[in-house]
Scaffold this active site. Structure first.
Site, PDB file in Angstrom:
ATOM      1  N   GLU B  60       1.357  -1.315  -0.149  1.00 49.71           N
ATOM      2  CA  GLU B  60      -0.419   0.121   0.071  1.00 49.71           C
ATOM      3  C   GLU B  60       0.877   1.247  -0.289  1.00 49.71           C
ATOM      4  O   GLU B  60       0.481   2.241  -0.795  1.00 49.71           O
ATOM      5  CB  GLU B  60      -1.195   0.147   1.056  1.00 49.71           C
ATOM      6  CG  GLU B  60      -2.199  -0.845   1.109  1.00 49.71           C
ATOM      7  CD  GLU B  60      -1.957  -2.710   1.236  1.00 49.71           C
ATOM      8  OE1 GLU B  60      -0.541  -2.531   2.181  1.00 49.71           O
ATOM      9  OE2 GLU B  60      -2.146  -3.497   1.047  1.00 49.71           O
ATOM     10  N   HIS B 129     -12.839  -4.555   7.852  1.00 51.48           N
ATOM     11  CA  HIS B 129     -13.673  -4.151   6.323  1.00 51.48           C
ATOM     12  C   HIS B 129     -14.920  -3.573   6.298  1.00 51.48           C
ATOM     13  O   HIS B 129     -15.101  -3.367   5.182  1.00 51.48           O
ATOM     14  CB  HIS B 129     -13.681  -5.717   5.864  1.00 51.48           C
ATOM     15  CG  HIS B 129     -12.983  -6.256   5.604  1.00 51.48           C
ATOM     16  ND1 HIS B 129     -11.593  -6.921   6.694  1.00 51.48           N
ATOM     17  CD2 HIS B 129     -12.052  -6.547   4.072  1.00 51.48           C
ATOM     18  CE1 HIS B 129     -11.109  -7.550   5.944  1.00 51.48           C
ATOM     19  NE2 HIS B 129     -10.551  -7.978   4.773  1.00 51.48           N
TER      20      HIS B 129
END
Ligand SMILES: Cc1ncc(C[n+]2csc(CCOP(=O)(O)OP(=O)(O)O)c2C)c(N)n1
Ligand SMILES: [Mg+2]
Lengths: 363, 326
Positions: B60, B129
């Site tokens: 990332e 999530h």
């Protein structure tokens, strides 16, 4: 002489002891007593059946998304069985088989997968950290735990699990580097299952092996056949001994395969071929190990059938128990628990507000 | 015109912008060959090839850092963080670099990139999530934060975001990815970043919200109308930063009563800033304390509890009636 080869501290080797055709390298077979061999087998079968049942329950909406371990049972049991209960395990999110070996009850795993925080609680007598979902984030935790063990003068070690994808994250590199710099008793188990969701191993990194990444940190690295329980065990044993002797960390790459979906939210037919999966199914770690135990006369076909029935019963029983526990975990205000040692006043106010809202909603 | 889900609408925006402008690139984990784990980038790989639709390793920080480099060099990268909960691996690139490059280089270098990320709960997902933590980014000067509430505005805002000269973070509510369809015109459509929309008119109460919760707020507004005879004006922020003060003031001055609805945690959340702005600009028009209906200040619980965490219509109604009672 301006240019010459530099000799590195370590070389990368590949270890295989019991291959997929059942051929055994007798000189390399690690010493494991019969009772442990049978426990290893049972744990793998239990994990396999548990995965299969959970897949079904997930499709029926009884539990949520989870990451099956199918195909990776040997690389998990082989490694976890080589350390002691007093050592620490730092998992990622696919270590069901290893968790079962450590003593995590199936009910806990089911509660977790059914969306209850209580399922994430590690039993008090187990030295495991909870599941870590952010990939590679747990790696440095094992380094810290191992450093603390070393500072305390204890002969324990910390072992951490992660996947092939994790080796691309900065957290992996920072963690390994610190482990070597501080010479910590850490064992790094990379489960190279060939895929990170849809990303194949070759796109993840251009290096020939993942084990060789250890070289960059001056650490020994070893690649093993991850579907060969004996090889994984032998490699981990060696790494554990090294750690306990004060000789520092090791990276072990277990070459294995994720037979199932990445998680139940994934559709692998989008990115990989059936042939590839079928080829790996032929290298099934459980079948291979059963053949070995049969030649050792430790197991008969009848025994195998009996074990299968037993573990299926255990899995189904666990679901019943988990259902009961879910009913007892009825009150959502428990989401305010375990956030701080002491709940601050503003949070207590919110908790009361929540209670009120729930009552209003119930009417 | 076609009836599209938000996934398809985002895909349409990406495809059309890539067709139009060859400097638009897409990068992220699983965005290429597979077309993204939610299929938002479906077929882009086939159409534009792997040089422009990049399946990245898991990294990332480097995805964001590399996007910055590409943007400085003149490309328009649209990168994806697979879930906002994993964007923190690259947070330092956002905070220390992406947000500051124009400022640090005194305008010499700019970073016209977009970072898309799914956010929010409601889809029975695992830990990390389901969070709604847009304020981490909204608190960072130099970034723009856009959160659409449906297929049509998602498409239009994403096009604007790609064309915007500054870095835009584009949060996509997972729970509305496929939950409904909307007419989305084939021909180009944009929406100005920094402008909110009145999605329901009313004179009695101002309800301020955004993203996936806009739909629950609208439901609550209908109930208020039916059961209480109250007409709520619902404002869909669309952009969190920069905040559209003007539209908020107009409505507040008309109604004098406000309830703010968001999924994000309460303390230091978007609502806190909105209240401050209203106090600064329209305090003397208020007839009652402003109410907030938000996620609680606890770590977003695992999914068995998530519907008790995310504000539902009954909690929104409670908050609205509180704002009306004083
Ligand atoms: C930092 C981070 N980025 C993205 C994700 C989403 N994600 C979950 S698992 C996964 C792939 C992991 O691959 P690997 O490390 O090989 O482990 P495997 O799933 O194969 O066991 C991704 C991208 C995540 N959990 N964490
Ligand atoms: Mg993998």
């Amino acid at each position: 002489m301006p240019r010459k080869k530099i000799k590195l501290d370590h070389q990368i080797e590949n270890l295989s002891i019991l291959n997929e055709k059942g051929k055994l390298d007798k000189d390399l077979v690690p010493e494991i007593d019969d009772k442990t061999l049978l426990r290893m087998h049972r744990t793998m079968v239990l994990s396999r059946r548990f995965d299969e049942h959970q897949l079904r329950w997930q499709r029926q909406g009884r539990i949520g998304t989870f990451a099956p371990a199918k195909g990776q049972e040997a690389s998990q049991v082989g490694s976890i069985a080589a350390i002691e209960p007093s050592d620490w395990m730092v998992p990622s999110f696919r270590e069901t088989t290893a968790a079962i070996w450590r003593g995590t009850p199936l009910t806990g795993l089911l509660l977790y997968n059914a969306g209850y925080n209580e399922g994430g609680r590690i039993p008090d007598d187990q030295n495991d950290l909870p599941i870590a979902i952010p990939v590679a984030s747990q790696i440095s935790h094992a380094v810290g735990i191992a450093y603390a063990m070393k500072c305390r003068g204890e002969k324990h070690l910390a072992m951490t699990y992660f996947g092939d994808g994790a080796t691309s994250e900065g957290d992996f590199h920072e963690g390994l580097n610190l482990a070597q710099v501080y010479n910590t008793p850490t064992v790094f188990i990379c489960q190279n299952n060939q895929w990170a969701i849809s990303t194949p191993r070759e796109i993840q990194t251009r290096t020939k092996t993942l084990a060789q990444k250890a070289l960059a940190y001056g650490m020994p690295g070893l690649q093993v056949d991850g579907n060969d329980l004996l090889a994984v065990y032998a490699a981990t044993r060696e790494a554990a001994d090294r750690a306990r002797k004060g000789d520092g960390p090791t990276l072990i790459e277990c070459v294995t395969y994720r037979i199932e979906v990445h998680t139940t939210a994934d559709d692998p037919s989008k990115y990989r071929s059936e042939e590839e999966v079928e080829a790996w199914k032929k290298r099934d770690p459980i079948v291979r190990f059963e053949r070995y135990l049969k030649t050792k006369k430790l197991l008969s076909d009848d025994d195998i059938e009996g074990i299968d029935e037993e573990v299926i019963k255990e899995v189904k029983g666990a679901w019943k128990e988990a259902e009961d526990q879910m009913k007892q975990l009825g009150d959502p205000v428990d989401m305010f628990d375990h956030l701080y040692a002491e709940r601050p006043p503003y949070l207590e106010e919110q908790r009361q507000d929540m209670k009120q809202s729930l009552e209003a909603r119930r009417g | 015109m076609a009836e599209l889900t938000m996934i398809e609408a985002i895909n349409l925006a990406l495809r059309q912008e890539m067709e139009k402008d060859e400097s638009v690139f897409v990068l992220g984990e699983d965005v290429g060959y597979e077309g993204g784990i939610f299929r938002t980038t479906e077929n882009l790989y086939d159409q534009f090839g792997k040089e422009r639709v990049m399946d990245t390793p898991m990294a990332e920080s480097a995805i964001l850092g590399m996007s910055l480099g590409m943007a400085v060099y003149g490309l328009k990268p649209v990168c994806e963080m697979q879930f906002s909960g994993f964007s923190y691996f690259g947070f330092h690139q956002m905070e220390s670099q992406v947000a500051r490059m124009r400022w640090r280089s005194r305008g010499r270098y700019t970073v016209p990139m977009v970072c898309r990320m799914p956010y929010g709960g409601g889809v029975r997902a695992l830990e990390h999530h389901s969070e709604s933590r847009e304020v981490y980014y909204a608190h960072t000067p130099g970034l723009k934060i856009v959160i659409p509430s449906g297929p049509r505005n998602a498409r239009a805002l994403l096009v604007s975001a790609i064309r915007d000269p500054d870095p835009v973070i584009f949060f996509e509510g997972k729970s509305i990815y496929r939950s409904f369809r909307e007419e989305v015109p084939d021909e180009e459509e944009t929406l100005p970043i920094g402008e909110s929309q009145v999605v329901r008119e009313g004179g009695d109460l101002t309800m301020i919200t955004y993203g996936a919760l806009t739909h629950r707020a609208l439901e609550a507004a209908e109930t208020l109308s039916e059961e209480d005879g109250i007409e709520a004006e619902v404002i869909d922020l669309l952009t969190i930063s920069p905040l559209d003060d003007r539209k908020l003031s107009e409505s507040v001055r008309k109604t004098g009563r406000v309830v703010i609805v968001h999924e994000a945690h309460r303390s230091f959340g978007p609502g806190a800033e909105i209240i401050a702005r209203i106090n600064e600009k329209s305090f003397f028009y208020l007839e009652a304390p402003i109410q907030r209906v938000t996620g609680y200040d606890v770590i977003t619980p695992y999914f068995a509890r998530e519907q008790d965490y995310i504000p539902d219509t009954s909690r929104i109604l409670q908050g609205a009636r509180q704002a009306l009672s004083a």
